[in-house]
Write an enzyme that holds these catalytic residues in place. Structure first.
Site, PDB file in Angstrom:
ATOM      1  N   ARG A 237       8.153  -1.364 118.626  1.00 38.26           N
ATOM      2  CA  ARG A 237       7.733   0.002 118.344  1.00 38.26           C
ATOM      3  C   ARG A 237       6.426  -0.079 117.570  1.00 38.26           C
ATOM      4  O   ARG A 237       6.230  -0.978 116.747  1.00 38.26           O
ATOM      5  CB  ARG A 237       8.783   0.750 117.510  1.00 38.26           C
ATOM      6  CG  ARG A 237       9.977   1.231 118.319  1.00 38.26           C
ATOM      7  CD  ARG A 237       9.615   2.360 119.290  1.00 38.26           C
ATOM      8  NE  ARG A 237      10.763   2.815 120.071  1.00 38.26           N
ATOM      9  CZ  ARG A 237      11.057   2.384 121.293  1.00 38.26           C
ATOM     10  NH1 ARG A 237      10.291   1.483 121.889  1.00 38.26           N
ATOM     11  NH2 ARG A 237      12.096   2.878 121.939  1.00 38.26           N
ATOM     12  N   GLU A 266       1.250   6.566 118.847  1.00 40.08           N
ATOM     13  CA  GLU A 266       1.337   6.736 120.287  1.00 40.08           C
ATOM     14  C   GLU A 266       1.416   8.207 120.671  1.00 40.08           C
ATOM     15  O   GLU A 266       2.187   8.943 120.029  1.00 40.08           O
ATOM     16  CB  GLU A 266       2.628   6.015 120.699  1.00 40.08           C
ATOM     17  CG  GLU A 266       2.631   5.432 122.052  1.00 40.08           C
ATOM     18  CD  GLU A 266       3.822   4.493 122.214  1.00 40.08           C
ATOM     19  OE1 GLU A 266       3.936   3.510 121.468  1.00 40.08           O
ATOM     20  OE2 GLU A 266       4.623   4.786 123.101  1.00 40.08           O
ATOM     21  N   HIS A 284       2.701   1.346 127.079  1.00 41.07           N
ATOM     22  CA  HIS A 284       4.160   1.379 126.890  1.00 41.07           C
ATOM     23  C   HIS A 284       4.912   1.267 128.230  1.00 41.07           C
ATOM     24  O   HIS A 284       5.692   2.158 128.595  1.00 41.07           O
ATOM     25  CB  HIS A 284       4.581   2.655 126.145  1.00 41.07           C
ATOM     26  CG  HIS A 284       5.888   2.507 125.426  1.00 41.07           C
ATOM     27  ND1 HIS A 284       6.164   3.101 124.222  1.00 41.07           N
ATOM     28  CD2 HIS A 284       7.016   1.806 125.749  1.00 41.07           C
ATOM     29  CE1 HIS A 284       7.390   2.790 123.841  1.00 41.07           C
ATOM     30  NE2 HIS A 284       7.928   2.001 124.755  1.00 41.07           N
TER      31      HIS A 284
HETATM   32  P1  NAP Z   1      18.720  -5.707 119.537  1.00 37.49           P
HETATM   33  O1  NAP Z   1      19.505  -6.521 120.503  1.00 37.49           O
HETATM   34  O2  NAP Z   1      19.443  -4.806 118.599  1.00 37.49           O
HETATM   35  O3  NAP Z   1      17.786  -6.715 118.732  1.00 37.49           O
HETATM   36  C1  NAP Z   1      17.068  -6.372 117.593  1.00 37.49           C
HETATM   37  C2  NAP Z   1      16.953  -7.605 116.705  1.00 37.49           C
HETATM   38  O4  NAP Z   1      16.141  -7.262 115.587  1.00 37.49           O
HETATM   39  C3  NAP Z   1      18.284  -8.109 116.156  1.00 37.49           C
HETATM   40  O5  NAP Z   1      18.327  -9.502 116.320  1.00 37.49           O
HETATM   41  C4  NAP Z   1      18.212  -7.744 114.681  1.00 37.49           C
HETATM   42  O6  NAP Z   1      18.867  -8.661 113.850  1.00 37.49           O
HETATM   43  C5  NAP Z   1      16.741  -7.812 114.421  1.00 37.49           C
HETATM   44  N1  NAP Z   1      16.341  -7.023 113.261  1.00 37.49           N
HETATM   45  C6  NAP Z   1      16.615  -5.734 112.996  1.00 37.49           C
HETATM   46  N2  NAP Z   1      16.058  -5.365 111.835  1.00 37.49           N
HETATM   47  C7  NAP Z   1      15.391  -6.452 111.369  1.00 37.49           C
HETATM   48  C8  NAP Z   1      14.618  -6.710 110.222  1.00 37.49           C
HETATM   49  N3  NAP Z   1      14.413  -5.751 109.308  1.00 37.49           N
HETATM   50  N4  NAP Z   1      14.075  -7.959 110.057  1.00 37.49           N
HETATM   51  C9  NAP Z   1      14.291  -8.918 110.978  1.00 37.49           C
HETATM   52  N5  NAP Z   1      15.034  -8.735 112.100  1.00 37.49           N
HETATM   53  C10 NAP Z   1      15.575  -7.521 112.279  1.00 37.49           C
HETATM   54  O7  NAP Z   1      17.697  -4.756 120.318  1.00 37.49           O
HETATM   55  P2  NAP Z   1      16.940  -5.056 121.705  1.00 37.49           P
HETATM   56  O8  NAP Z   1      17.739  -4.543 122.846  1.00 37.49           O
HETATM   57  O9  NAP Z   1      16.501  -6.477 121.717  1.00 37.49           O
HETATM   58  O10 NAP Z   1      15.687  -4.073 121.538  1.00 37.49           O
HETATM   59  C11 NAP Z   1      14.779  -4.239 120.465  1.00 37.49           C
HETATM   60  C12 NAP Z   1      13.808  -3.078 120.401  1.00 37.49           C
HETATM   61  O11 NAP Z   1      12.843  -3.203 121.433  1.00 37.49           O
HETATM   62  C13 NAP Z   1      14.404  -1.687 120.659  1.00 37.49           C
HETATM   63  O12 NAP Z   1      15.020  -1.167 119.493  1.00 37.49           O
HETATM   64  C14 NAP Z   1      13.207  -0.887 121.107  1.00 37.49           C
HETATM   65  O13 NAP Z   1      12.607  -0.212 120.020  1.00 37.49           O
HETATM   66  C15 NAP Z   1      12.250  -1.938 121.646  1.00 37.49           C
HETATM   67  N6  NAP Z   1      12.028  -1.772 123.097  1.00 37.49           N
HETATM   68  C16 NAP Z   1      10.762  -1.523 123.561  1.00 37.49           C
HETATM   69  C17 NAP Z   1      10.553  -1.360 124.934  1.00 37.49           C
HETATM   70  C18 NAP Z   1       9.181  -1.073 125.501  1.00 37.49           C
HETATM   71  O14 NAP Z   1       9.099  -0.355 126.491  1.00 37.49           O
HETATM   72  N7  NAP Z   1       8.119  -1.639 124.948  1.00 37.49           N
HETATM   73  C19 NAP Z   1      11.625  -1.445 125.825  1.00 37.49           C
HETATM   74  C20 NAP Z   1      12.888  -1.706 125.317  1.00 37.49           C
HETATM   75  C21 NAP Z   1      13.087  -1.868 123.958  1.00 37.49           C
HETATM   76  P3  NAP Z   1      20.486  -8.852 113.840  1.00 37.49           P
HETATM   77  O15 NAP Z   1      20.806  -9.564 115.088  1.00 37.49           O
HETATM   78  O16 NAP Z   1      20.728  -9.657 112.635  1.00 37.49           O
HETATM   79  O17 NAP Z   1      21.058  -7.461 113.777  1.00 37.49           O
END
Ligand code: NAP
Length: 317
Positions: A237, A266, A284
């Site tokens: 994000r 954005e 994006h």
């Molecule tokens: P996820 O499986 O929940 O993974 C997020 C990771 O971030 C987890 O490992 C979490 O740790 C870690 N985390 C959270 N807060 C943190 C912090 N303060 N410091 C360090 N690590 C932290 O989510 P995901 O499915 O991979 O998606 C991640 C994000 O990508 C989404 O929330 C979305 O905003 C973004 N995204 C962007 C696009 C795009 O079009 N560019 C598309 C899809 C998603 P833990 O494992 O310890 O909880």
């Protein structure tokens, strides 16, 4: 019949699946909802399918003691535009679409890594401008990814998918920083601090969720810790990165380059970034492939279907 409101047009197959189950209204516009539209959506429908940019803040939910709407079935895995605690306090369930987005978003991260490290955007601009005068051995020399170290900030679903591609596909070393330790089926070194990770890697990739906790996680300190040749990639994000600090780091040559799919304000993209050769700017497009958007949409429909059948929706957040 249960009334459902989609805040944007979704792929035809998704709209058809939803229309077969619900009294469906699809808003034809592609822009985020206004405050008035959000209130009307909560008042007039049983379920709403919001997405990125529909800012369902605590103030929106607090405007009425009770809403007709019972569920926000978000289209997307990231839900930092919805105040989930405030939604719950108003009796609303929130769901998202994890998993469906993982591989496509990881692919976009690899696209940005390759484009930034190998100066592909700069080269393409050169060709299109008619400035290419032919191949020569020292032209547009970039950074070869093989054997380099990638640092993943947030080793969740997408972070791990990126790490797998880097390890198995490009022979890269993997390091990461996450809140919790991970059990992985490939070698990866967990760093105890973000600064230690930033200092150790050739490419730093951001894959944490957005929200208050991660706002400006990548600030001037983190950028200063990075090596001068290193690249920053953000597919998470926009406001996870302090954009002004990134512009300074790129302008001063403190880091080698950046690849961005998301922006702090954005869809505004600073002119300073547009003017720089050492940054790749994508609009994006992390999950922008029809079958991915169809999978995301079907997860949304399945969440609504389960919820209104009185069952637990599969992807409650
Ligand atoms: P996820 O499986 O929940 O993974 C997020 C990771 O971030 C987890 O490992 C979490 O740790 C870690 N985390 C959270 N807060 C943190 C912090 N303060 N410091 C360090 N690590 C932290 O989510 P995901 O499915 O991979 O998606 C991640 C994000 O990508 C989404 O929330 C979305 O905003 C973004 N995204 C962007 C696009 C795009 O079009 N560019 C598309 C899809 C998603 P833990 O494992 O310890 O909880």
């Amino acid at each position: 019949m249960t009334k459902v409101f989609m805040t944007r047009p979704l792929p035809d197959s998704v709209q058809a699946a939803a229309a077969a189950l619900f009294d469906l209204t699809v808003r034809p516009m592609t822009t985020p909802l206004t405050v008035e539209e959000m209130r009307a959506a909560l008042s007039d429908y049983d379920g709403v399918v919001p997405t990125l940019g529909d800012m369902f803040t605590a103030e929106i939910f607090a405007a009425e003691p009770a809403w007709r709407c019972q569920i926000l079935a978000n289209f997307g895995v990231g839900y930092n535009h919805i105040d989930v605690d405030a939604a719950a306090a108003s009796g609303l369930t929130v769901t998202n679409t994890p998993g469906a987005v993982t591989d496509a978003t990881a692919d976009t991260a690899m696209t940005l890594m390759l484009m930034s490290a190998r100066r592909a955007g700069e080269g393409e601009r050169m060709v299109r401008a008619g400035h290419w005068d032919g191949w020569h051995p020292t032209q547009l020399l970039g950074m070869h990814l093989g054997g380099k170290t990638v640092g993943i900030v947030g080793m969740g679903r997408i972070g791990q998918a990126i790490a797998r591609r880097c390890h198995f596909g490009f022979g890269m070393n993997v390091a990461y920083h996450s809140r919790s330790a991970k059990t992985l089926d490939f070698p990866a070194e967990q760093k105890d601090s973000l600064l230690a990770l930033a200092a150790a890697v050739d490419v730093l990739v951001i894959a944490v969720p957005g929200g208050d906790e991660t706002h400006h996680l990548i600030n001037s300190d983190v950028l200063a810790a990075m090596q001068g040749h290193a690249h920053l990639i953000n597919i998470a994000r926009g406001n996870v990165v302090e954009e002004a600090a990134l512009i300074s780091a790129l302008a001063s040559g403190q880091i080698g380059g950046a690849g961005l799919d998301v922006y702090e304000f954005e869809p505004a993209v600073p002119d300073a970034l547009k003017a720089m050769e050492n940054v790749v700017l994508l609009p994006h497009i992390g999950t922008a492939a029809l079958e991915v958007r169809e999978d995301m949409g079907m997860m949304t429909v399945n969440n609504l279907k389960a919820f209104f059948a009185g069952e637990a929706p599969p992807n409650k957040v």
